[in-house]
Scaffold this motif. Structure first.
Motif, mmCIF file in Angstrom:
data_model
loop_
_atom_site.group_PDB
_atom_site.id
_atom_site.type_symbol
_atom_site.label_atom_id
_atom_site.label_comp_id
_atom_site.label_asym_id
_atom_site.label_seq_id
_atom_site.Cartn_x
_atom_site.Cartn_y
_atom_site.Cartn_z
ATOM 1 N N GLU A 3 -1.116 8.610 -3.800
ATOM 2 C CA GLU A 3 -1.048 7.659 -4.906
ATOM 3 C C GLU A 3 -1.938 8.137 -5.973
ATOM 4 O O GLU A 3 -1.577 8.045 -7.035
ATOM 5 C CB GLU A 3 -1.858 6.175 -4.248
ATOM 6 N N VAL A 4 -3.238 8.843 -5.579
ATOM 7 C CA VAL A 4 -3.995 9.291 -6.885
ATOM 8 C C VAL A 4 -3.248 10.773 -7.525
ATOM 9 O O VAL A 4 -3.208 10.629 -8.658
ATOM 10 C CB VAL A 4 -5.300 9.918 -6.183
ATOM 11 N N ASP A 5 -2.495 11.339 -6.473
ATOM 12 C CA ASP A 5 -1.656 12.401 -7.379
ATOM 13 C C ASP A 5 -0.612 12.023 -8.067
ATOM 14 O O ASP A 5 -0.302 12.516 -9.279
ATOM 15 C CB ASP A 5 -1.189 13.403 -6.387
ATOM 16 N N LYS A 6 -0.006 10.722 -7.719
ATOM 17 C CA LYS A 6 1.121 10.080 -8.587
ATOM 18 C C LYS A 6 0.718 9.600 -9.898
ATOM 19 O O LYS A 6 1.160 9.744 -10.918
ATOM 20 C CB LYS A 6 1.572 8.919 -7.755
ATOM 21 N N ILE A 7 -0.738 9.025 -9.887
ATOM 22 C CA ILE A 7 -1.325 8.343 -10.995
ATOM 23 C C ILE A 7 -1.541 9.613 -12.037
ATOM 24 O O ILE A 7 -1.473 9.575 -13.282
ATOM 25 C CB ILE A 7 -2.388 7.439 -10.843
ATOM 26 N N LEU A 8 -2.097 10.571 -11.230
ATOM 27 C CA LEU A 8 -2.554 11.819 -12.175
ATOM 28 C C LEU A 8 -1.344 12.520 -13.078
ATOM 29 O O LEU A 8 -1.261 12.735 -14.140
ATOM 30 C CB LEU A 8 -3.265 12.865 -11.330
ATOM 31 N N SER A 421 4.499 -4.867 -8.416
ATOM 32 C CA SER A 421 4.451 -5.411 -7.021
ATOM 33 C C SER A 421 4.375 -4.383 -5.778
ATOM 34 O O SER A 421 3.406 -4.368 -4.748
ATOM 35 C CB SER A 421 5.609 -6.191 -6.343
ATOM 36 N N ALA A 422 4.901 -3.271 -6.260
ATOM 37 C CA ALA A 422 4.715 -2.240 -5.222
ATOM 38 C C ALA A 422 3.465 -1.482 -5.156
ATOM 39 O O ALA A 422 2.758 -1.130 -4.199
ATOM 40 C CB ALA A 422 5.678 -1.000 -5.531
ATOM 41 N N TYR A 423 2.841 -1.422 -6.440
ATOM 42 C CA TYR A 423 1.312 -1.023 -6.660
ATOM 43 C C TYR A 423 0.357 -1.730 -5.888
ATOM 44 O O TYR A 423 -0.464 -1.543 -5.239
ATOM 45 C CB TYR A 423 1.134 -0.781 -7.957
ATOM 46 N N THR A 424 0.817 -3.249 -6.052
ATOM 47 C CA THR A 424 -0.087 -4.126 -5.496
ATOM 48 C C THR A 424 -0.108 -4.146 -3.916
ATOM 49 O O THR A 424 -1.112 -4.197 -3.247
ATOM 50 C CB THR A 424 0.399 -5.495 -6.147
ATOM 51 N N LEU A 425 1.075 -3.952 -3.366
ATOM 52 C CA LEU A 425 1.190 -3.975 -2.086
ATOM 53 C C LEU A 425 0.396 -2.660 -1.509
ATOM 54 O O LEU A 425 -0.246 -2.727 -0.370
ATOM 55 C CB LEU A 425 2.818 -4.042 -1.494
ATOM 56 N N ARG A 426 0.714 -1.688 -2.163
ATOM 57 C CA ARG A 426 0.029 -0.415 -1.721
ATOM 58 C C ARG A 426 -1.450 -0.312 -1.904
ATOM 59 O O ARG A 426 -2.168 -0.112 -0.909
ATOM 60 C CB ARG A 426 0.431 0.779 -2.741
#
Length: 557
Positions: A3-8, A421-426
């Motif tokens: 998730e961190v790599d996707k945000i970066l 919602s996907a980010y929230t669930l993750r």
């Protein structure tokens, strides 16, 4: 880390970095992509610092080393505290690159994402043009108007601020004047370029005057218990009175011999001005007296000589007429004096009867006024506190309104294709996993504490048991040979047990060290140390070849 790599990667794409769609992790970044991403971020964060950096790696190894050193220095100038050097970019290490990119992404401004994807609007273009024009004018040296060349006369215009006549509400005549005679604001200044500066200065003056009036009214006007119009009129009257007092206390017209050359005109103008203010002739211009002169005047003023002689001839005549019957006249005078004294006593008694209720009423009214003053002061302080609270509340409301608008704009500029919602669930899943890990860690710590406590109890019990056994066996060992051998075996058994316990503890320590070393080995394996060493050797050979080629060219030349 996924998730961190996707945000970066998303943030890097927003900043203008060409990250391919198939790249989903920092582990897949090449040296060229790392250099491009860092340069793009540095340019967005600090354009002056990143303007001289190249987003692509040159083919030569020496130039690559210089690019890596420049990028490392730029990141340190931005405040990066981690270990960084040319090897960070040329021989990539996943944890170091991830930490560096996280630092740069956190430094990115909020508006960089939409500025890179969306086309610039008219307002943005206008602001950029204004900024470029101001920078160009600031870069030119200032010269006086007479020393400027024709080219500089066009670029540097002398802007003189001018007071504008802005239409305001008023009488019919003023409205007709404003409609038919008054020029528009844009046509009033002599130079077109002076319009904005003049309007800003006039607005600043009006705003400062309004702020001064608010401060004066809140500090002094409320204490006067007057309306704002009455306060202004009284202030104007006091000012006019002070001016008149200053003018009236000024010296009179100077004599011809008192002034220097050329002072007669100034003195006559001043005298005429004073005459116009006082409305009297030159002889009526008297200086303002002091307290001492007034006291001296009222104390030592004598009676006018035109009245004193007549009064003293009448007193003497009446005295001469009363002399023949002096005894009876003295008795009558004594009677009159006694009667006057009695009348005065009676009047004094009557006055006291009237005076007591008046004094009581005066005291009551005075106390009432004092209470009213106290209550007024209290209410005034409450009013001031309310004004201060209103001002603070208004400021807080303005700040919250600006924050609200900023958040609304940021929300509108966020990408719409991302599922919240996907980010929230993750995030919830990550939080749940962290909570479970914390519970497991807490359980392991509690088990460790229980085991340590049990070990301590057993160790203490063993020590106490051995001490008691040693004491009992030692007493019997003096009498019996077999007991003496048993005592030796007991001491040897205790020593062997102690060595065994120490061996077990050392074994646990060694196992922990082995696990730490295995983790370090895994970390180093992830850092691709062997591959990096091979790359370094290859780069070293390439640099030597480049140096040999350059040396041969120098010798041939």
């Amino acid at each position: 880390m996924e998730e961190v790599d996707k945000i970066l990667i998303h943030a890097l794409r927003q900043s203008g970095t060409g990250v391919a769609e198939d790249i989903q992790s920092v582990k897949q970044f090449t040296s060229e992509l790392i250099v491009e991403a860092v340069v793009r971020c540095v340019r967005v964060i600090n354009p002056a610092l990143g303007g001289g950096l190249s987003p692509s790696l040159p083919p030569g190894m020496s130039a690559r080393f210089r690019v890596g050193m420049g990028l490392a220095q730029a990141c340190q100038d931005l405040g990066y505290k981690g270990e960084i050097g040319y090897q960070t970019f040329l021989y990539s290490n996943e944890p170091e690159i991830r930490a560096l990119l996280m630092f740069l992404v956190e430094k990115l401004p909020r508006e960089s994402a939409e500025a890179s994807d969306q086309p610039a609007g008219k307002s943005v273009v206008l602001q950029r043009a204004i900024a470029a024009k101001i920078k160009a004018q600031l870069a030119l040296p200032w010269l006086p108007h007479n020393c400027r060349l024709p080219l500089l006369c066009k670029t540097q215009v002398t802007l003189l601020n001018q007071q504008h006549r802005i239409p305001k509400c008023g009488f019919c005549s003023s409205r007709e004047y404003q409609r038919d005679v008054l020029l528009p604001v844009t046509a009033q200044p002599p130079h077109r370029g002076a319009l904005v500066a003049s309007l800003l200065e006039q607005h600043t003056a009006e705003l400062s005057a309004a702020q001064e009036w608010d401060s004066e009214w809140n500090s002094q006007g409320l204490l006067s218990r007057l309306t704002p119009e009455e306060y202004r009129s009284r202030k104007a009257a006091r000012l006019q009175k002070r001016i008149q007092e200053q003018l009236s206390s000024a010296p009179g017209t100077p004599s011809p011999g008192s002034g220097g050359a050329g002072s007669g005109g100034a003195g006559s103008d001043l005298a005429q001005l004073l005459l116009s203010f006082q409305g009297a002739g030159p002889g009526d211009l008297l200086p303002k007296g002091t307290h001492f002169t007034h006291t001296q005047k009222f104390t030592f003023t004598q009676v006018s000589p035109t009245h004193s002689p007549t009064h003293s001839l009448q007193v003497k005549r009446q005295t001469v007429e009363l002399l023949p019957d002096a005894h009876n006249n003295l008795a009558k005078l004594q009677t009159l004096v006694e009667a006057s004294a009695k009348r005065l006593v009676g009047l004094a008694a009557q006055w006291e009867k009237h005076r007591d209720p008046l004094i009581q009423e005066h005291r009551r009214l005075k106390e009432l006024c004092t209470n009213q003053d106290v209550e007024s002061s209290r209410q005034l302080s409450e009013i001031k506190d309310l004004h201060e609270k209103i001002r603070e509340t208004a400021e807080k409301a303005k700040k919250k309104e600006s924050v609200y608008k900023q958040l609304i704009s940021e929300l509108e500029n966020l990408p719409k294709d991302v599922s919240r919602s996907a980010y929230t669930l993750r995030i919830l899943e990550i939080v749940g996993n962290i909570k479970k890990q914390k519970e497991e860690i807490t359980k392991i710590l509690s088990d460790t504490k229980e085991l340590q406590k049990e070990i301590n109890n057993l160790t203490g019990k063993l020590d106490r048991t051995f001490a008691v056994t040693d004491e009992l066996v030692f007493k019997d060992a003096k009498k019996d040979e077999s007991v003496r051998k048993s005592y030796k075996y007991l001491a040897a058994l205790h020593e062997n047990c102690s060595q065994l316990i120490q061996t077990i503890e050392d074994t646990g320590t060694i196992l922990r060290e082995i696990r730490d070393l295995e983790e370090q080995i895994e970390t180093e394996s992830g850092n691709k140390t062997v591959a990096n060493l091979e790359r370094i050797l290859a780069d070293y050979k390439a640099v030597r070849e480049e140096n040999s080629a350059l040396g041969s060219k120098v010798r041939e030349g």
